[in-house]
Design a protein around this motif. Sequence first.
Motif, mmCIF file in Angstrom:
data_model
loop_
_atom_site.group_PDB
_atom_site.id
_atom_site.type_symbol
_atom_site.label_atom_id
_atom_site.label_comp_id
_atom_site.label_asym_id
_atom_site.label_seq_id
_atom_site.Cartn_x
_atom_site.Cartn_y
_atom_site.Cartn_z
ATOM 1 N N ALA A 1 0.831 -1.199 0.000
ATOM 2 C CA ALA A 1 0.000 0.000 0.000
ATOM 3 C C ALA A 1 0.865 1.249 0.000
ATOM 4 N N GLY A 2 0.535 2.183 -0.872
ATOM 5 C CA GLY A 2 1.218 3.471 -0.909
ATOM 6 C C GLY A 2 2.440 3.512 -1.810
ATOM 7 N N GLU B 1 -1.096 13.135 -2.628
ATOM 8 C CA GLU B 1 -2.156 13.696 -1.811
ATOM 9 C C GLU B 1 -3.194 12.683 -1.359
ATOM 10 N N ARG B 2 -3.365 11.605 -2.109
ATOM 11 C CA ARG B 2 -4.398 10.635 -1.758
ATOM 12 C C ARG B 2 -3.803 9.302 -1.369
ATOM 13 N N GLY B 3 -2.490 9.229 -1.324
ATOM 14 C CA GLY B 3 -1.842 7.990 -0.925
ATOM 15 C C GLY B 3 -2.135 6.833 -1.866
ATOM 16 N N LEU B 4 -2.427 7.184 -3.124
ATOM 17 C CA LEU B 4 -2.775 6.172 -4.110
ATOM 18 C C LEU B 4 -1.581 5.251 -4.395
ATOM 19 N N VAL C 1 4.622 15.343 -25.888
ATOM 20 C CA VAL C 1 5.573 15.493 -24.786
ATOM 21 C C VAL C 1 5.106 16.467 -23.696
ATOM 22 N N THR C 2 4.583 17.617 -24.090
ATOM 23 C CA THR C 2 4.165 18.619 -23.106
ATOM 24 C C THR C 2 3.000 18.097 -22.273
ATOM 25 N N THR C 3 2.027 17.479 -22.959
ATOM 26 C CA THR C 3 0.863 16.935 -22.276
ATOM 27 C C THR C 3 1.290 15.801 -21.349
ATOM 28 N N ARG C 4 2.251 15.025 -21.824
ATOM 29 C CA ARG C 4 2.763 13.891 -21.059
ATOM 30 C C ARG C 4 3.257 14.348 -19.686
ATOM 31 N N VAL C 5 4.041 15.403 -19.660
ATOM 32 C CA VAL C 5 4.585 15.925 -18.399
ATOM 33 C C VAL C 5 3.449 16.325 -17.459
ATOM 34 N N LYS C 6 2.423 16.954 -18.019
ATOM 35 C CA LYS C 6 1.319 17.413 -17.178
ATOM 36 C C LYS C 6 0.546 16.243 -16.581
ATOM 37 N N VAL C 7 0.343 15.190 -17.363
ATOM 38 C CA VAL C 7 -0.398 14.039 -16.842
ATOM 39 C C VAL C 7 0.457 13.271 -15.819
ATOM 40 N N VAL C 8 1.777 13.216 -16.050
ATOM 41 C CA VAL C 8 2.675 12.614 -15.059
ATOM 42 C C VAL C 8 2.585 13.399 -13.746
ATOM 43 N N ASP C 9 2.595 14.730 -13.846
ATOM 44 C CA ASP C 9 2.465 15.565 -12.643
ATOM 45 C C ASP C 9 1.154 15.283 -11.910
ATOM 46 N N LEU C 10 0.092 15.105 -12.699
ATOM 47 C CA LEU C 10 -1.209 14.810 -12.088
ATOM 48 C C LEU C 10 -1.161 13.471 -11.331
#
Length: 236
Positions: free
Chosen positions: A30-31, A193-196, A177-186
């Motif tokens: 977990a985590g 933040e949610r311990g996923l 590439v640009t979108t990729r970085v943003k989704v990785v950040d998400l």
Amino acid sequence: TPVLELKDAAVRYRGTAADVVADVSLAVEAGESLALVGESGAGKTTLLRLLLGLARPTAGAVRFDGAGLNPRDREQMRRFRRSVQCVFQDPYSSLDPSRRVGAIVAEPLRSLGLDSRSTAAPKVAAALERVGLQADAVDRYPHEFSGGQRQRIAIARATVCDPRVLLADEPVSALDVTTRVKVVDLLAELKQERGLTLVMVSHDLSVVASLCERTAVLERGRIVEQGATSQVLGEP
Ligand code: ADP
Ligand code: ADP
């Protein structure tokens, strides 16, 4: 107890001469965040399908919270589906084009019997907000969104029921590439933040290095190496 575990698992498809997954033992705590890497055809997707309960091991076992996964145990499967969600590579084919985003994101809540349309609404709104989409997205259709936004919708759907584990098969490979970085950040944010707990198949080692503490390397269906990502991939 690991949240998901493979114990000496093997998979052989009908008509194939050899196991495509062989002797795999793997514990997902977990985590943590775990990357599955390896050449095309090594068995990464099949491993993920085992962990998702979509493929059944022809030998060995899949365990969820310490108990063998049993598709006939409806109560266990309900807990499992609520706890373990997934995101796929292609944000075009994984979203039903005929349904509005609100219905798509609400789907896990509805199919798990957790919510009606009205009680799902605030959860859907919160899930969309978490992934950075506007509230009015609920009334729109997937084709109105870019690839990166569609992957955000898929992530909202996969997280709306507050799962503990997210399994992701090449979640950013189809994105520029640009979108990729943003989704990785998400994904990093959701993990933080949610311990996923995150299990991700990726061939992009920079994505693996930035998201996953641990990496397992597959070769012809077997895990040939696993450990801290920095060790497995080599220090830069
Ligand atoms: P990876 O994700 O690492 O590319 P896969 O798990 O998709 O690997 O595939 C592993 C092996 O299993 C490959 O040789 C592939 O051709 C084979 N395979 C995958 N799915 C099936 C199937 N449904 N029937 C027969 N063979 C399959
Ligand atoms: P159905 O038409 O069978 O009711 P839905 O329209 O609810 O299916 O869902 C559309 C597609 O998205 C289906 O193929 C379903 O398996 C898939 N799906 C639903 N929830 C998820 C999820 N959380 N992650 C990935 N795929 C999902």
